[in-house]
Design an enzyme around this catalytic site. Structure first.
Site, PDB file in Angstrom:
ATOM      1  N   LYS A 106       0.846  -1.205   0.000  1.00 39.14           N
ATOM      2  CA  LYS A 106       0.000   0.000   0.000  1.00 39.14           C
ATOM      3  C   LYS A 106       0.883   1.256   0.000  1.00 39.14           C
ATOM      4  O   LYS A 106       2.088   1.175   0.245  1.00 39.14           O
ATOM      5  CB  LYS A 106      -0.921  -0.020   1.212  1.00 39.14           C
ATOM      6  CG  LYS A 106      -0.197   0.029   2.548  1.00 39.14           C
ATOM      7  CD  LYS A 106      -1.143  -0.258   3.699  1.00 39.14           C
ATOM      8  CE  LYS A 106      -0.392  -0.253   5.013  1.00 39.14           C
ATOM      9  NZ  LYS A 106      -1.240  -0.708   6.123  1.00 39.14           N
ATOM     10  N   TYR A 146      18.811  28.689  10.792  1.00 39.77           N
ATOM     11  CA  TYR A 146      17.699  29.481  11.312  1.00 39.77           C
ATOM     12  C   TYR A 146      17.594  29.357  12.825  1.00 39.77           C
ATOM     13  O   TYR A 146      17.798  28.270  13.389  1.00 39.77           O
ATOM     14  CB  TYR A 146      16.387  28.979  10.706  1.00 39.77           C
ATOM     15  CG  TYR A 146      16.194  29.386   9.265  1.00 39.77           C
ATOM     16  CD1 TYR A 146      16.112  30.724   8.897  1.00 39.77           C
ATOM     17  CD2 TYR A 146      16.087  28.418   8.276  1.00 39.77           C
ATOM     18  CE1 TYR A 146      15.931  31.088   7.574  1.00 39.77           C
ATOM     19  CE2 TYR A 146      15.899  28.768   6.944  1.00 39.77           C
ATOM     20  CZ  TYR A 146      15.820  30.109   6.605  1.00 39.77           C
ATOM     21  OH  TYR A 146      15.632  30.459   5.302  1.00 39.77           O
TER      22      TYR A 146
HETATM   23  C1  LIG Z   1      -0.517  -1.915   6.579  1.00 43.92           C
HETATM   24  C2  LIG Z   1      -1.159  -3.186   6.919  1.00 43.92           C
HETATM   25  C3  LIG Z   1      -0.381  -4.332   7.143  1.00 43.92           C
HETATM   26  C4  LIG Z   1       1.130  -4.294   7.157  1.00 43.92           C
HETATM   27  O1  LIG Z   1       1.569  -3.669   8.338  1.00 43.92           O
HETATM   28  P1  LIG Z   1       3.140  -3.594   8.679  1.00 43.92           P
HETATM   29  O2  LIG Z   1       3.181  -3.106  10.076  1.00 43.92           O
HETATM   30  O3  LIG Z   1       3.718  -2.611   7.720  1.00 43.92           O
HETATM   31  O4  LIG Z   1       3.675  -4.946   8.484  1.00 43.92           O
HETATM   32  C5  LIG Z   1      -1.031  -5.521   7.383  1.00 43.92           C
HETATM   33  N1  LIG Z   1      -2.379  -5.582   7.425  1.00 43.92           N
HETATM   34  C6  LIG Z   1      -3.164  -4.501   7.228  1.00 43.92           C
HETATM   35  C7  LIG Z   1      -4.648  -4.636   7.306  1.00 43.92           C
HETATM   36  C8  LIG Z   1      -2.593  -3.277   6.969  1.00 43.92           C
HETATM   37  O5  LIG Z   1      -3.353  -2.196   6.770  1.00 43.92           O
END
Ligand SMILES: *Cc1c(COP(=O)(O)O)cnc(C)c1O
Length: 371
Positions: free
Chosen positions: A35, A252
């Site tokens: 994702k 800064y």
């Molecule tokens: C993002 C996600 C994962 C993966 O999570 P990680 O902590 O990056 O391994 C797994 N299951 C669902 C439903 C997610 O949204």
């Protein structure tokens, strides 16, 4: 010449990390979670490294379609499922597996005009309290799904609110109690559970962040010894050098004051590139292969580093902001966030290089010799 900053993606590292995840959860099949455009790495860039996965999981419908168009024939899972009836048609057309976390989604699927049933992952809310059926109504939801002719295989999933420690036990107990006797594959484990909770591995695991070499907790030392490799290197160069007298300040807000004469390197990287503005003095950074520290405030296009440990460094010296030598989680921890956020937030203006799959990781020092 463009500014000397770039982000390099290492598909070979992703392939290696996927193997590590598979070994850690041996016996389970693996949804590779890609994702947010593969946690900022670019789905197309790392796609060749995913050949060893059993399925690909993501959120956005357009990303799912992109993965199909790349030629992926195995399952694709939409982790948040569908949002409207048009999505159902796309899911059918591309043979997607969809998470179902509420009755509204079940109704959308029930209304679908398809002869080819849609496989689902029925999601339980085991304590996160974001998405999913609560344990007491889960069985009824499953009955309803089973009675829906447009629904095919039903797997059971949950996503842990806390997989970092023993908190996983009460969530697992809830899930197991509420699903007892219900047939179907189980999918529970994110990266943390893949590494640390064999009891949660079951039929399918869903590692995300460890595929990219980052820590599920956001703390780099928690994955020391696991053998993950950084899939992203954010690199730049020194574009200016200043010599400060004691009492002089840099940047800064005059936020850092030299206590003794010191050389400061100015790096072409700032918060507009995705480096966290909150990185304080002391945040680790590598110059010409030597670990040193950020000093003063990070500005939009530049940041400043202490060149005391690397007296030979000067204009043109190679800088690793994060990668194999400085873990993204080290920078994140110093800045009050987690590696996930930094990987996802590299700015569009940063040019991207991709190692070829199978190529040995290129050494930043080697590059500076040939540059
Ligand atoms: C993002 C996600 C994962 C993966 O999570 P990680 O902590 O990056 O391994 C797994 N299951 C669902 C439903 C997610 O949204």
């Amino acid at each position: 010449m463009p500014r000397p900053i770039s982000v390099r993606i290492h598909p070979e590292a992703v392939r290696h990390n996927l193997q590590t995840a598979k070994q850690s959860a041996s016996g389970a099949r693996v949804w590779a979670v890609v994702k947010a455009n593969a946690y900022g790495h670019g789905i197309e860039r790392i796609y060749p490294a995913l050949a060893g996965a059993d399925g690909i999981a993501l959120l956005d419908l357009d990303e799912a379609v992109r993965v199909r168009e790349l030629g992926w024939t195995q399952p694709i899972l939409l982790l948040e499922g569908i949002f409207d009836s048009a999505d159902v048609a796309t899911a059918v057309a591309h043979h997607l597996t969809v998470a179902v976390h509420c009755d509204e989604q079940l109704s959308l699927l029930a209304a679908a005009r398809t002869r080819q049933p849609i496989d689902i992952q029925l999601k339980m809310n085991s304590g996160m309290n974001r998405l999913g059926y609560r344990p007491d109504v889960f069985r009824a939801a499953w009955e309803r799904a089973r009675a829906t002719p447009t629904i095919g295989k039903i797997a059971l999933m949950t996503h842990f609110a806390n997989a970092d420690d023993s908190a996983i036990d009460w969530q697992l107990d809830r899930f197991d109690a509420a699903t007892e006797g219900i047939p179907g594959e189980r999918s529970l484990s994110n990266s943390a559970a893949v590494l640390w909770h064999p009891r949660a591995h079951r039929d399918w695991v869903r590692p995300g962040t460890i595929l990219y070499g980052a820590s599920p907790t956001g703390v780099a030392r928690h994955i020391e010894g696991v053998g993950l490799r950084a899939a992203m290197t954010l690199a730049s160069r020194i574009i200016g050098v200043q010599t400060l007298a004691p009492g002089e300040t840099v940047g800064y807000g005059c936020a850092y004051e030299a206590e003794q004469p010191m050389r400061i390197g100015v790096v072409a990287c700032g918060y507009a590139d995705g480096y966290p503005r909150h990185a304080p003095t002391g945040t680790p950074i590598v110059v010409d292969g030597v670990r040193t520290r950020v000093v003063g405030r990070v500005s939009m296009d530049m940041l400043t580093v202490d060149l005391t440990p690397c007296p030979n460094a000067g204009i043109g010296s190679q800088v690793e902001l994060w990668g194999e030598r400085v873990k993204v989680d080290e920078v994140a921890e110093a800045s009050g966030t987690i590696g996930y956020e930094l990987m996802c937030a590299v700015a569009r203006r940063v040019p991207v290089d991709v190692d070829s799959l199978g190529a040995a990781r290129r050494d930043i020092e080697e590059e500076s010799v040939t540059a």
